[in-house]
Design a protein around this motif. Structure first.
Motif, PDB file in Angstrom:
ATOM      1  N   VAL A  35      -6.984  13.547   3.851  1.00  2.98           N
ATOM      2  CA  VAL A  35      -7.277  12.385   4.688  1.00  2.98           C
ATOM      3  C   VAL A  35      -8.763  12.393   5.040  1.00  2.98           C
ATOM      4  O   VAL A  35      -9.309  13.438   5.394  1.00  2.98           O
ATOM      5  CB  VAL A  35      -6.448  12.413   5.996  1.00  2.98           C
ATOM      6  CG1 VAL A  35      -6.786  11.238   6.884  1.00  2.98           C
ATOM      7  CG2 VAL A  35      -4.960  12.460   5.702  1.00  2.98           C
TER       8      VAL A  35
ATOM      9  N   VAL B 181       1.045  12.744   1.285  1.00  4.17           N
ATOM     10  CA  VAL B 181      -0.413  12.813   1.215  1.00  4.17           C
ATOM     11  C   VAL B 181      -0.858  14.106   1.887  1.00  4.17           C
ATOM     12  O   VAL B 181      -0.318  14.486   2.928  1.00  4.17           O
ATOM     13  CB  VAL B 181      -1.044  11.582   1.921  1.00  4.17           C
ATOM     14  CG1 VAL B 181      -2.552  11.731   2.056  1.00  4.17           C
ATOM     15  CG2 VAL B 181      -0.688  10.309   1.176  1.00  4.17           C
TER      16      VAL B 181
ATOM     17  N   VAL C 273       1.023   4.129  -2.862  1.00  6.13           N
ATOM     18  CA  VAL C 273       0.786   5.554  -2.594  1.00  6.13           C
ATOM     19  C   VAL C 273       1.963   6.377  -3.095  1.00  6.13           C
ATOM     20  O   VAL C 273       1.786   7.398  -3.766  1.00  6.13           O
ATOM     21  CB  VAL C 273       0.517   5.797  -1.088  1.00  6.13           C
ATOM     22  CG1 VAL C 273       0.581   7.282  -0.752  1.00  6.13           C
ATOM     23  CG2 VAL C 273      -0.819   5.202  -0.673  1.00  6.13           C
TER      24      VAL C 273
ATOM     25  N   THR D 144      -6.125   9.330   1.777  1.00  2.00           N
ATOM     26  CA  THR D 144      -6.146   8.122   2.600  1.00  2.00           C
ATOM     27  C   THR D 144      -7.378   8.173   3.497  1.00  2.00           C
ATOM     28  O   THR D 144      -7.911   9.241   3.771  1.00  2.00           O
ATOM     29  CB  THR D 144      -4.881   7.984   3.465  1.00  2.00           C
ATOM     30  OG1 THR D 144      -4.820   9.073   4.379  1.00  2.00           O
ATOM     31  CG2 THR D 144      -3.627   7.923   2.606  1.00  2.00           C
TER      32      THR D 144
ATOM     33  N   VAL E 150       1.293   9.842   7.068  1.00  2.00           N
ATOM     34  CA  VAL E 150       0.791  10.122   5.719  1.00  2.00           C
ATOM     35  C   VAL E 150       1.319  11.459   5.206  1.00  2.00           C
ATOM     36  O   VAL E 150       1.611  11.580   4.013  1.00  2.00           O
ATOM     37  CB  VAL E 150      -0.746  10.027   5.621  1.00  2.00           C
ATOM     38  CG1 VAL E 150      -1.222   8.608   5.933  1.00  2.00           C
ATOM     39  CG2 VAL E 150      -1.456  11.041   6.490  1.00  2.00           C
TER      40      VAL E 150
ATOM     41  N   THR F 191       0.832  -1.204   0.000  1.00  2.00           N
ATOM     42  CA  THR F 191       0.000   0.000   0.000  1.00  2.00           C
ATOM     43  C   THR F 191       0.861   1.246   0.000  1.00  2.00           C
ATOM     44  O   THR F 191       0.630   2.174  -0.788  1.00  2.00           O
ATOM     45  CB  THR F 191      -0.950   0.000   1.212  1.00  2.00           C
ATOM     46  OG1 THR F 191      -1.792  -1.155   1.138  1.00  2.00           O
ATOM     47  CG2 THR F 191      -1.800   1.250   1.252  1.00  2.00           C
TER      48      THR F 191
END
Length: 113
Positions: A55, A52, A16, A28, A47, A12
Motif C-alpha cells: 500500500v 493486497v 484487483v 493500492t 485491502v 476496481t
C-alpha cells in the motif's frame, strides 16, 4: 449482473481480485485527506482482506480536484497524526508493506514504512 451495472468502486475491487487471482502483485494507493484520515485502519483491513500486501499512503497535494476542493479535503497534520500514526503501525503489524510519501516527518511516524 454485467460489468456495466457495477459502480466504479465495485469495478476496481473486481479488477484487483482478478489481478491477484492471476498472480499479479497489486499495490493500492490512498491519499490521506480530511474525509478519510480517521478510517485508515479500516482501509488497511479492507485491502488486506482482498489479498493486497503493498500500500502507498500519500499526503494531500493541492492540484487537480484537491486544489479545487482544498477546503473540504485539507486536514490539520497534528490532529490527523493522532489517527494516522496508530493506523500505520496497525497496517504494518497486519503484514502490509506500506510506503509513505508526502507525510510530514514532523507529525507523522513513518518509521517502518
Amino acid at each position: 449482473m454485467s460489468r456495466i451495472d457495477l459502480t466504479p468502486a465495485q469495478q476496481t475491487v473486481t479488477g484487483v481480485r482478478n489481478l491477484l487471482e492471476r498472480g499479479v502483485e497489486v499495490t493500492t494507493t490512498l491519499v490521506v485527506n480530511l474525509r478519510n484520515f480517521k478510517d485508515l485502519a479500516s482501509y488497511f483491513d479492507f485491502v488486506h482482506d482482498l489479498g493486497v500486501r503493498r500500500v502507498s499512503v500519500m499526503g494531500l497535494k493541492p492540484f487537480g480536484g484537491a486544489f479545487q476542493h482544498h477546503q473540504q479535503l485539507q486536514f490539520g497534520a497534528a490532529h490527523a497524526a493522532e489517527f494516522v500514526n496508530p493506523a500505520l503501525a496497525y497496517g504494518i503489524a497486519r503484514g502490509l508493506a506500506i510506503k509513505t510519501m508526502g507525510l510530514s516527518r514532523e507529525h507523522f511516524d513513518v518509521r517502518g514504512t
